[in-house]
Design a protein around this motif. Sequence first.
Motif, short mmCIF file in Angstrom:
data_model
loop_
_atom_site.label_atom_id
_atom_site.label_comp_id
_atom_site.label_asym_id
_atom_site.label_seq_id
_atom_site.Cartn_x
_atom_site.Cartn_y
_atom_site.Cartn_z
N UNK A 192 0.65 -1.18 -0.13
CA UNK A 192 0.09 -0.02 0.42
C UNK A 192 0.84 1.36 -0.07
N UNK A 193 -0.15 2.34 -0.69
CA UNK A 193 0.70 3.36 -0.34
C UNK A 193 1.63 3.96 0.71
N UNK A 194 1.35 4.03 2.13
CA UNK A 194 1.68 4.19 3.13
C UNK A 194 3.19 4.24 3.36
N UNK A 195 2.91 2.16 3.31
CA UNK A 195 3.86 1.87 3.35
C UNK A 195 5.26 1.67 1.77
N UNK A 196 4.58 2.31 1.53
CA UNK A 196 5.80 1.70 -0.21
C UNK A 196 6.60 3.82 0.49
N UNK A 197 6.16 4.58 1.41
CA UNK A 197 7.41 5.62 1.25
C UNK A 197 7.97 5.23 2.27
N UNK A 198 6.90 3.95 3.93
CA UNK A 198 8.29 4.71 4.68
C UNK A 198 9.14 2.82 4.48
N UNK A 199 9.16 2.41 4.06
CA UNK A 199 9.66 0.97 3.73
C UNK A 199 10.38 0.93 2.40
N UNK A 200 9.32 0.70 1.39
CA UNK A 200 9.55 0.88 0.66
C UNK A 200 10.42 0.48 -0.83
N UNK A 201 10.11 2.66 -0.65
CA UNK A 201 10.82 3.67 -1.36
C UNK A 201 12.47 3.45 -0.90
N UNK A 202 12.94 3.14 0.10
CA UNK A 202 14.25 2.71 0.17
C UNK A 202 14.52 1.27 -0.14
N UNK A 229 13.60 -6.91 6.80
CA UNK A 229 12.46 -6.48 7.46
C UNK A 229 10.76 -6.34 6.85
N UNK A 230 11.17 -6.02 5.32
CA UNK A 230 9.95 -7.08 4.77
C UNK A 230 9.15 -7.78 4.86
N UNK A 231 10.21 -9.09 5.55
CA UNK A 231 9.36 -10.33 5.65
C UNK A 231 9.43 -10.54 6.75
N UNK A 232 10.14 -10.13 8.11
CA UNK A 232 10.14 -9.51 9.27
C UNK A 232 8.02 -8.82 9.94
N UNK A 233 8.19 -8.50 9.22
CA UNK A 233 6.80 -7.43 9.67
C UNK A 233 5.44 -8.32 8.08
N UNK A 234 5.95 -9.01 7.62
CA UNK A 234 4.72 -9.83 6.87
C UNK A 234 4.40 -9.04 5.87
N UNK A 235 5.45 -8.43 5.53
CA UNK A 235 4.99 -7.19 3.89
C UNK A 235 5.35 -7.75 2.61
N UNK A 236 6.08 -8.79 2.41
CA UNK A 236 5.62 -10.54 1.65
C UNK A 236 5.86 -11.50 1.99
N UNK A 237 5.76 -12.58 1.27
CA UNK A 237 5.26 -14.10 1.86
C UNK A 237 6.83 -14.74 1.45
#
Length: 155
Positions: A33-43, A88-96
């Motif tokens: 989602x857009x909010x997480x894209x800005x926080x985590x995924x942009x980096x 980090x994305x795996x730990x936060x369950x943002x990717x499988x």
Amino acid sequence: MGTNKFIQVKDLVVYQLARKLSFLVWKIYEKINRHLQKILSDQFINSTYSIDANIVEGYGRFRFRDKIKFYYISRASMSESVSHWLELLLERNKINVDEYNEFRIVADKLQILLILRFSVMLRHSKHDLPYPLSVFEYLRLTENSITLLQQPIIK
């Protein structure tokens, strides 16, 4: 007219693997989602895109010191992407786990090739010319490294 012996960057396996990581990071980025894209995924996307960008820039440089600087940056960006953002994305369950494993397989192959590219360049640094990567002529690899390199690039 003679044949062109110049190897284009797009023909290097190290670059192809880096581009594959860029493709995989985009697939992950699009579904967040857009909010997480800005926080985590942009980096995450910036550090991953930096890998292939620095390989290209280093490959285009003529002087050894210039080349190696960009390859070091590429390797550092990969470390940031994989060791920090992917974890980090795996730990936060943002990717499988499947997405994680697919990314790691490509990243592990790329890590080996980046290290080997440095080794080959350092060995031939007195020539100060661009070199194709032919690591088997110069280095003995562990059994695990050879297995990783012999697996086909995921398309």
